[in-house]
Design an enzyme around this catalytic site. Structure first.
Site, short mmCIF file in Angstrom:
data_model
loop_
_atom_site.label_atom_id
_atom_site.label_comp_id
_atom_site.label_asym_id
_atom_site.label_seq_id
_atom_site.Cartn_x
_atom_site.Cartn_y
_atom_site.Cartn_z
CG ASN A 124 70.15 60.83 9.58
OD1 ASN A 124 69.88 60.34 8.50
ND2 ASN A 124 69.24 61.06 10.52
CG HIS B 144 67.77 55.81 9.30
ND1 HIS B 144 68.53 56.39 8.31
CD2 HIS B 144 67.27 56.83 10.05
CE1 HIS B 144 68.49 57.71 8.46
NE2 HIS B 144 67.74 58.00 9.50
CB CYS C 74 65.07 58.93 7.71
SG CYS C 74 65.63 60.60 8.06
O1 UT7 Z 1 66.60 60.20 10.84
C1 UT7 Z 1 65.84 60.44 11.97
C2 UT7 Z 1 66.11 61.78 12.48
N1 UT7 Z 1 66.62 62.10 13.73
C3 UT7 Z 1 67.02 61.32 14.75
O2 UT7 Z 1 66.99 60.13 14.75
C4 UT7 Z 1 67.51 62.04 15.95
C5 UT7 Z 1 67.12 61.36 17.23
N2 UT7 Z 1 67.62 62.11 18.39
C6 UT7 Z 1 68.94 62.15 18.70
O3 UT7 Z 1 69.78 61.56 18.04
C7 UT7 Z 1 69.33 62.91 19.96
O4 UT7 Z 1 68.17 63.34 20.63
C8 UT7 Z 1 70.25 64.15 19.64
C9 UT7 Z 1 71.61 63.70 19.19
C10 UT7 Z 1 69.60 65.03 18.57
C11 UT7 Z 1 70.41 64.98 20.89
O5 UT7 Z 1 71.00 64.16 21.91
P1 UT7 Z 1 70.43 64.23 23.39
O6 UT7 Z 1 71.29 63.36 24.19
O7 UT7 Z 1 68.96 63.90 23.30
O8 UT7 Z 1 70.69 65.73 23.79
P2 UT7 Z 1 69.63 66.87 24.19
O9 UT7 Z 1 68.87 67.30 22.97
O10 UT7 Z 1 68.85 66.39 25.38
O11 UT7 Z 1 70.58 68.03 24.63
C12 UT7 Z 1 71.45 67.89 25.75
C13 UT7 Z 1 72.30 69.14 25.85
C14 UT7 Z 1 71.49 70.43 25.74
O12 UT7 Z 1 72.09 71.37 26.60
P3 UT7 Z 1 71.47 71.68 28.05
O13 UT7 Z 1 70.08 72.15 27.79
O14 UT7 Z 1 71.51 70.36 28.79
O15 UT7 Z 1 72.39 72.71 28.60
C15 UT7 Z 1 71.71 70.88 24.34
O16 UT7 Z 1 71.60 72.28 24.16
O17 UT7 Z 1 73.22 69.16 24.76
C16 UT7 Z 1 73.12 70.43 24.09
N3 UT7 Z 1 73.45 70.24 22.68
C17 UT7 Z 1 74.69 70.32 22.21
N4 UT7 Z 1 75.87 70.58 22.80
C18 UT7 Z 1 76.96 70.59 22.03
C19 UT7 Z 1 72.59 69.91 21.67
N5 UT7 Z 1 73.29 69.80 20.52
C20 UT7 Z 1 74.59 70.04 20.84
C21 UT7 Z 1 75.77 70.07 20.08
N6 UT7 Z 1 76.95 70.35 20.71
N7 UT7 Z 1 75.80 69.81 18.75
#
Ligand code: UT7
Length: 335
Positions: free
Chosen positions: A290, A260, A121
């Site tokens: 994104n 970004h 990205c």
């Molecule tokens: O361009 C560069 C590319 N990428 C990025 O910059 C992404 C950087 N990372 C992020 O933006 C964040 O880490 C995310 C938005 C991807 C995830 O947010 P998070 O606060 O780090 O959530 P997590 O991955 O720790 O997940 C928390 C919970 C999990 O459930 P459990 O295990 O706590 O029960 C996930 O399964 O949220 C769950 N989860 C969702 N729930 C509903 C993950 N995705 C979703 C979803 N809807 N779409």
């Protein structure tokens, strides 16, 4: 360039800009119809409310050509005058040929060289740095830099951890010479030890396509979001501090910070660490998600259209992404 610090480039400017996004809007509620997610989760955790989705028959080059045509229409040159076409993308039309070859041909840029830049990205910032170096070194006069993505075709629509984040779009800028002393300050970085945190595992020479790779969704984006999150907040801050320092400026000198657009929490955290006020930071993530290499030019266009970015403003851009890569660019806005 002799006498300038590493990363400082004199004698080039962004002279025109054009963008294009697909018509179809996919809201969080639309996604919640077929996936175990909710508008509340996506909005709270990412800041994204909706994103644009390309048609089945649309590829990155289609969006890129539309953006490039708008950019050229706003410029003082024709496509046949272009010296170089650089497409930055992580969702190219094909592994080969380069999407830039297809774009240059469709534009009628007959005397231009063309190649793609793959830097996750951060691609747009890398492409801008390359274009600026070519122009400042008087090798070329008219270089078109595009960020073009159809990420809706690169995600696994059964993986709620990734598919809700991304959208489609394209932006183009023209880089041309200037003798008014305009300075670009760049910082480009890479830490390949984090390559596994954000990747499309299959389809290359490491893991060629097989029935199993298709079955296991290995041709889609895989991401360890929490690792990318930590990396992003740290590197964006450090990289922005470096380009400001190299240019002898501070956060107070910056009129607009365009990071970004990956997650509003990353943007707010980086802005807070750097000491920016809300009024200095631009985001349109809520409406586009994104869009990887297209996210910064999409912001520049909107900020310029609605008066947030004015001629003479000091602009700071920062990208981060797969690689893991990062990059920042400080420049005076001259449109
Ligand atoms: O361009 C560069 C590319 N990428 C990025 O910059 C992404 C950087 N990372 C992020 O933006 C964040 O880490 C995310 C938005 C991807 C995830 O947010 P998070 O606060 O780090 O959530 P997590 O991955 O720790 O997940 C928390 C919970 C999990 O459930 P459990 O295990 O706590 O029960 C996930 O399964 O949220 C769950 N989860 C969702 N729930 C509903 C993950 N995705 C979703 C979803 N809807 N779409």
């Amino acid at each position: 360039m002799i006498g300038l610090k590493r990363g400082l480039v004199k004698g080039a400017r962004i002279s025109a800009l054009g963008v294009h996004v697909p018509e179809r809007v996919l809201t969080n509620d639309d996604i919640a119809q077929f996936l175990d997610t909710s508008d509340e989760w996506i909005t709270t955790r990412t800041g994204i409310r909706e994103r644009r989705i390309a048609r089945v028959d649309e590829a990155a080059s289609d969006l890129a050509v539309a953006a490039a045509e708008r950019c050229l229409a706003a410029s003082d040159i024709e496509a046949c005058d272009l010296d170089l076409v650089i497409v930055t993308t992580i969702s190219p039309d094909h592994l080969m040929p380069a999407t830039a070859s297809i774009v240059a041909d469709r534009l009628g840029a007959r005397r231009a060289g063309a190649f793609d830049v793959q830097a996750g990205c951060t691609g747009f910032v890398y492409g801008l740095a390359i274009a600026t170096a070519f122009v400042a070194a008087s090798i070329y006069e008219h270089v078109l830099v595009l960020g073009a993505e159809v990420l809706s075709k690169m995600v696994d629509w059964e993986d709620r951890g990734t598919c809700v984040l991304f959208g489609d779009g394209a932006g183009a800028v023209l880089v041309q010479p200037t003798d008014n002393g305009s300075i670009f300050s760049f910082d480009l970085g890479n830490d390949g030890s984090g390559a596994q945190y954000l990747s499309v595992p299959a389809g290359g020479s490491r893991l060629p396509a097989t029935y199993a790779t298709v079955r296991d969704h290995d041709h889609a984006m895989h991401m360890v979001g929490s690792e990318v999150f930590k990396f992003a907040t740290r590197t964006v801050t450090e990289s922005c501090e470096k380009v400001l320092d190299d240019a002898g400026l501070t956060v107070e000198d910056v009129d607009l910070f365009v990071p970004h657009q990956a997650n509003i929490r990353i943007i707010e955290s980086a802005a807070r660490r750097l000491g920016f006020t809300d009024g200095q930071v631009f985001s349109n993530l809520d409406r586009y998600g994104n869009t990887s290499c297209a996210s910064i030019p999409l912001c520049l266009h909107e900020a310029s259209e609605n008066g947030r970015l004015k001629k003479g403003d000091m602009l700071l851009m920062a990208g981060f992404g797969a690689g893991l890569t990062w990059g920042s660019c400080l420049t005076k806005w001259e449109l």
